[in-house]
Scaffold this active site. Structure first.
Site, PDB file in Angstrom:
ATOM      1  N   HIS A 172     -13.463  16.088  57.251  1.00 23.38           N
ATOM      2  CA  HIS A 172     -13.502  14.946  58.195  1.00 23.38           C
ATOM      3  C   HIS A 172     -14.994  14.812  58.284  1.00 23.38           C
ATOM      4  O   HIS A 172     -15.542  14.263  59.632  1.00 23.38           O
ATOM      5  CB  HIS A 172     -13.006  15.407  59.674  1.00 23.38           C
ATOM      6  N   SER A 293     -39.007  -0.521  50.231  1.00 26.53           N
ATOM      7  CA  SER A 293     -38.558  -1.625  51.285  1.00 26.53           C
ATOM      8  C   SER A 293     -39.767  -2.450  51.305  1.00 26.53           C
ATOM      9  O   SER A 293     -40.995  -2.138  51.052  1.00 26.53           O
ATOM     10  CB  SER A 293     -38.237  -0.969  52.578  1.00 26.53           C
ATOM     11  N   LYS A 299     -40.084   3.743  53.183  1.00 24.01           N
ATOM     12  CA  LYS A 299     -38.788   3.847  52.675  1.00 24.01           C
ATOM     13  C   LYS A 299     -38.514   4.228  51.199  1.00 24.01           C
ATOM     14  O   LYS A 299     -39.387   3.665  50.274  1.00 24.01           O
ATOM     15  CB  LYS A 299     -37.953   2.444  52.986  1.00 24.01           C
ATOM     16  N   GLU A 306     -26.029   3.477  45.333  1.00 26.29           N
ATOM     17  CA  GLU A 306     -25.450   2.355  46.219  1.00 26.29           C
ATOM     18  C   GLU A 306     -24.638   1.357  45.138  1.00 26.29           C
ATOM     19  O   GLU A 306     -23.690   0.870  45.496  1.00 26.29           O
ATOM     20  CB  GLU A 306     -26.436   1.818  47.082  1.00 26.29           C
TER      21      GLU A 306
END
Ligand code: ARG
Length: 490
Positions: A172, A293, A299, A306
């Site tokens: 979980h 970024s 970043k 992804e």
């Protein structure tokens, strides 16, 4: 680039598609319909398979006395020229000739005359295209199998370096029990090993010959289909001509197997994304797999994992597309089937690119100057350990300890819940509670309790086959080495 206008001499019957069966047709095909029905833009990638299939067919036609030895020799010579032209990028693909099959056949006839026109004896584009796709896919499956093996090797290698590195195992996404980082990686090795086996299994059903089914009913010529299958290294021939020309199960099966590979890649990607976020900080991946970024200078985004996660959706989409393509088709061949190619091609491309990039991102690349591997994932053992310490990951171990001292498990569970509550109130780990405090929860607790409250103690205790104890993990690594044919470094 295919050209819309054909400038072939009149003797070339296949100069344009509408001329391939032209006697019956009273008007030419419109440009729009030509473009709509043509597949040469994408199916030209089948050219090697198409030539191999044609050569095997011609060889058999000659052996059976259906065409002469001279025609066979001319076909072989013409096809060699065509292969050279295509390889050199000098082949003039024509939209007018609809697909890879008609393009190659027309060029053959242009090169060798009547022998080229005899090639299509006892054959149809229906059994031809089914054969081509199977031959092409067989080769791709072999490449994909090799990449799956490389990815397993990369994961096993990183696992070998991280047997003693401990991170929290989650259920979980809540800290559950400590596990070895190697154990975690080996879970993915199991998945990719199943994928490799699944691809091998699919390959057996891909590698069957439709040729000889002709348009749908078989043919009147005395073909030797088994001979063609042997020439092409296929494991058998399709036993029903209607099924032979129209079956695309093999493409669907492959797409399903590919979807599972991507699903596994996607799960791994999700973990990589989490692990490299600042909140986890478990790993770093090499800069070349990340991007910055345009607005936030600090970043480093995990674009590759992804995108892989996103591309899994695309491959599963192709599987749904193929299933939907087939579900309403009556026997035998229907033009719908031409729509099998783009999803299949894109699935193969996506899968190969994704696997290649993962092999490098996980395992790194050999630096030719030093011979050492560089640029794989970097593990932050400290951060993993700190995370494992945070969530009372050894609470189950304390309960098991009490059971071994004679308590029923449910009572032990309840006792430990009280201990965890007390530790939480003090903001410390169970192992930081003094012995006297622990004994307050149960008198059976002795000084040896601290052995089981440590992360190492917890790991070592899970020595069941397939468990996370380092001894077990090492045994698994050895098994993978043997299975993958890798000799562990001395
Ligand atoms: N380009 C076609 C395909 O991909 C080849 C078969 C065409 N056969 C036909 N009867 N129109 O399916």
């Amino acid at each position: 680039m295919p050209t819309a206008q054909s400038s072939e001499p009149a003797h070339d019957q296949l100069a344009s598609k509408s001329q391939a069966w032209s006697a019956l047709f009273s008007e030419p095909m419109s440009e729009l319909v030509k473009r709509y029905t043509a597949s040469v833009f994408f199916d030209q990638r089948l050219w090697q398979a198409d030539i191999a299939g044609s050569l095997a067919h011609a060889e058999m036609l000659a052996a059976q006395g259906i065409i002469g030895a001279g025609d066979h020799a001319a076909i072989e010579k013409g096809m060699a020229t065509i292969a050279r032209e295509i390889e050199a990028g000098q082949f003039d693909w024509k939209l007018d000739l609809e697909d890879v099959h008609l393009n190659i056949e027309a060029r053959l006839t242009q090169l060798v005359g009547d022998a080229g026109k005899r090639l299509h004896t006892g054959r149809s584009r229906n059994d031809q295209v089914a054969t081509d796709v199977r031959l092409w896919l067989r080769g791709e499956i072999d490449l994909i199998g090799g990449l799956l093996k490389e990815l397993q090797l990369a994961l096993v290698e990183v696992a070998g370096q991280n047997v003693e590195v401990i991170l929290p195992g989650f259920t979980h996404l809540q800290v559950a029990q400590p596990v070895s980082f190697a154990h975690h990686l080996l879970a993915y090795v199991e998945m990719f090993a199943r994928d490799e086996a699944r691809m091998q299994d699919v390959r057996r059903r891909v590698n069957v010959l439709p040729l000889g089914s002709a348009a749908l009913a078989g043919t009147t010529y005395p073909l030797d289909r088994e001979r063609v299958a042997r020439t092409l290294g296929m494991e058998g021939v399709c036993q029903n001509s209607l099924d032979g020309v129209s079956d695309r199960d093999f493409a669907i099966e492959f797409s399903a197997a590919a979807s599972l590979v991507m699903l596994h890649v996607s799960r791994l990607s999700e973990e990589l994304v989490l692990w490299m976020s600042q909140s986890f900080g478990f790993i770093r991946i090499a800069d070349r797999f990340t991007t910055g970024s345009s607005i936030m200078p600090q970043k480093k985004n995990p674009d590759v994992p992804e995108l892989a996660r996103g591309k899994a959706g695309r491959v599963v989409g192709h599987l749904m597309g193929l299933i939907t393509l087939m579900k309403g088709q009556p026997l035998a061949y229907n033009k719908d089937n031409q729509e099998d190619k783009e999803p299949l091609f894109d699935t193969v491309d996506t899968l190969k690119d994704t696997l290649r990039i993962f092999v490098e991102m996980i395992g790194g690349q050999v630096n030719p100057a030093t011979g050492a591997k560089e640029g794989g994932i970097t593990v932050n053992a400290q951060a993993m350990r700190a995370a494992a310490m945070k969530g009372y990951a050894t609470a189950t171990d304390l309960a098991d300890y009490l059971v071994k001292k004679g308590l029923p498990f449910r009572d032990a569970h309840e006792t430990v819940a009280h201990a965890v509550k007390a530790a939480q109130a003090q903001g410390v780990d169970l192992s930081a509670l003094p012995l006297a405090t622990l004994q307050g929860f149960h008198p059976a607790i002795g000084a040896d309790v601290f052995d089981v409250l440590s992360l190492e103690g917890s790991l070592n205790a899970r020595g069941t086959l397939g468990g996370t104890a380092p001894a077990q993990v090492r045994a698994q690594i050895a098994r993978h080495h043997a299975r993958l044919g890798l000799h562990p470094k001395a």
